[in-house]
Design an enzyme around this catalytic site. Structure first.
Site, mmCIF file in Angstrom:
data_model
loop_
_atom_site.group_PDB
_atom_site.id
_atom_site.type_symbol
_atom_site.label_atom_id
_atom_site.label_comp_id
_atom_site.label_asym_id
_atom_site.label_seq_id
_atom_site.Cartn_x
_atom_site.Cartn_y
_atom_site.Cartn_z
ATOM 1 N N ASP A 1 0.922 -1.322 0.104
ATOM 2 C CA ASP A 1 0.306 -0.078 -0.381
ATOM 3 C C ASP A 1 0.879 1.582 0.030
ATOM 4 O O ASP A 1 2.398 1.129 0.612
ATOM 5 C CB ASP A 1 -1.234 -0.269 1.360
ATOM 6 C CG ASP A 1 -1.958 1.353 1.152
ATOM 7 O OD1 ASP A 1 -2.141 1.709 -0.206
ATOM 8 O OD2 ASP A 1 -2.954 1.926 2.070
ATOM 9 N N HIS B 1 2.579 3.805 -9.143
ATOM 10 C CA HIS B 1 2.547 1.971 -9.486
ATOM 11 C C HIS B 1 3.801 1.397 -10.183
ATOM 12 O O HIS B 1 4.421 0.730 -9.588
ATOM 13 C CB HIS B 1 1.526 1.792 -10.216
ATOM 14 C CG HIS B 1 -0.276 2.179 -9.759
ATOM 15 N ND1 HIS B 1 -0.331 2.208 -8.506
ATOM 16 C CD2 HIS B 1 -1.251 2.975 -9.703
ATOM 17 C CE1 HIS B 1 -1.780 2.028 -7.626
ATOM 18 N NE2 HIS B 1 -1.878 2.934 -8.711
ATOM 19 N N ASN C 1 -11.004 -2.493 -6.575
ATOM 20 C CA ASN C 1 -9.835 -1.869 -7.439
ATOM 21 C C ASN C 1 -10.342 -1.504 -8.921
ATOM 22 O O ASN C 1 -10.169 0.050 -9.599
ATOM 23 C CB ASN C 1 -8.007 -2.516 -7.123
ATOM 24 C CG ASN C 1 -7.132 -2.381 -6.160
ATOM 25 O OD1 ASN C 1 -5.942 -2.567 -5.995
ATOM 26 N ND2 ASN C 1 -8.072 -1.407 -5.345
HETATM 27 C C1 FPP Z 1 -1.890 0.731 -3.273
HETATM 28 O O1 FPP Z 1 -2.114 1.305 -3.930
HETATM 29 C C2 FPP Z 1 -1.365 -0.321 -4.148
HETATM 30 C C3 FPP Z 1 -2.007 -0.906 -5.334
HETATM 31 C C4 FPP Z 1 -3.668 -0.519 -5.762
HETATM 32 C C5 FPP Z 1 -1.395 -1.908 -6.891
HETATM 33 C C6 FPP Z 1 -0.032 -2.278 -6.585
HETATM 34 C C7 FPP Z 1 0.555 -2.576 -7.710
HETATM 35 C C8 FPP Z 1 2.051 -2.395 -7.628
HETATM 36 C C9 FPP Z 1 2.665 -2.647 -6.734
HETATM 37 C C10 FPP Z 1 1.988 -2.275 -8.668
HETATM 38 C C11 FPP Z 1 2.908 -3.611 -9.513
HETATM 39 C C12 FPP Z 1 2.385 -4.636 -9.296
HETATM 40 C C13 FPP Z 1 1.800 -5.619 -10.018
HETATM 41 C C14 FPP Z 1 1.581 -6.900 -9.807
HETATM 42 C C15 FPP Z 1 1.690 -5.106 -11.845
HETATM 43 P P1 FPP Z 1 -2.960 2.802 -4.310
HETATM 44 O O2 FPP Z 1 -2.811 3.098 -4.648
HETATM 45 O O3 FPP Z 1 -3.801 2.261 -2.809
HETATM 46 O O4 FPP Z 1 -1.778 3.550 -2.975
HETATM 47 P P2 FPP Z 1 -2.312 5.035 -1.943
HETATM 48 O O5 FPP Z 1 -2.948 4.130 -0.674
HETATM 49 O O6 FPP Z 1 -1.201 5.587 -1.589
HETATM 50 O O7 FPP Z 1 -3.500 5.655 -2.543
#
Ligand code: FPP
Length: 253
Positions: free
Chosen positions: A21, A38, A69
């Site tokens: 996260d 990401h 998501n």
């Molecule tokens: C959470 O951060 C992360 C995700 C929803 C996606 C996780 C994906 C990756 C680490 C990319 C790599 C993985 C693959 C398989 C391509 P958030 O966007 O919820 O962060 P925030 O809480 O700060 O908004």
């Protein structure tokens, strides 16, 4: 001395699950589009997968895309899908050089054909690797998984192939998408949030939890090793009493 030197080889968790996260916040703090976060997140995936392999973790499960998501803005979902496809291609040397077998848990049939094709190709190419399973939770949520499990068991019971009275923990566990691996010993969540967010609810019944304040793109190997070292100090009792207490009471008797 690096933190990795303090890890006890005999007590390495077999299965570590991670809620990655903080990508969005990492980008926002730098006035960058969330997608950039990401992309940085992928670099952290590479670092942590290598680190996990190095210390002998057998299963590493990453929460890469939840059922919820899909409700993010269309551009972010498309960017994540494109990133997944490029990542499956670009990281193939990492998978092959480190003996990593890719696995997927989640509702695979909802992905666009090109994403599905990239996933299938990566699953097939890495199928013979045996050092570590890298399990991507994609379009996954624990409630979705439990609903599917209930439906499947109900269908079997209706068809006369399952006696409802025989349903126990192992029947449920064997009907989940994670049936090929043990439950996580350790669950790590980054970014300072203290939530499970619909991840592996059945499987983490007795997992140790580790919360890091660090945003996922900034999560380093050393931080990962520190989480493992912290886990190794814990007394896992699984609802019983600690083995040292059992020994003590035996001595007293
Ligand atoms: C959470 O951060 C992360 C995700 C929803 C996606 C996780 C994906 C990756 C680490 C990319 C790599 C993985 C693959 C398989 C391509 P958030 O966007 O919820 O962060 P925030 O809480 O700060 O908004």
């Amino acid at each position: 001395m690096s933190v990795s030197d303090s890890i006890l080889p005999g007590k390495v968790p077999a299965h570590v699950a991670v809620i990655m996260d903080g990508n969005g916040r990492w980008a926002q703090m730098r006035d960058l589009p969330r997608q950039q976060g990401h992309m940085e997140g992928v670099k952290a995936v590479r670092r942590i997968a290598k680190a996990a392999c190095k210390i002998g973790i057998r299963y590493l499960t990453l929460y890469a895309f939840s059922t919820e998501n899909w409700g993010r803005p269309k551009e972010e979902v498309s960017a994540l899908m494109a990133l997944l496809v490029s990542c499956l291609h670009d990281e193939m040397p990492l998978f092959m050089d480190n003996g990593i077998r890719l696995r997927v848990i989640g509702q695979a049939d909802v992905f666009l054909p090109e994403v599905r094709a990239a996933l299938d190709a990566a699953l097939e190419k890495t199928a013979g690797n045996t050092r570590m399973d890298l399990v991507l939770a994609l379009s996954y949520s624990a409630r979705w998984e439990l609903i599917e499990c209930a439906k499947n068991l109900a269908r079997l019971a209706k068809a006369g192939q399952l006696d409802p009275e025989t349903i126990d923990g192992s029947v449920i566990g064997n009907s989940l998408t994670t049936s090929f691996m043990p439950d996580p010993d350790l669950l790590i969540r980054t970014s300072g949030e203290y939530r499970i967010s619909n991840f592996l609810l059945w499987q983490i019944a007795y997992s140790e939890l580790f919360f890091s304040p660090v945003l996922w793109p900034d999560f380093t190997e050393e931080m990962f090793y520190a989480a493992i070292a912290d886990y190794q100090k814990r007394d896992r009792r699984f609802g019983k009493i600690s083995s040292s207490k059992t020994m003590l009471s035996t001595i007293k008797e």
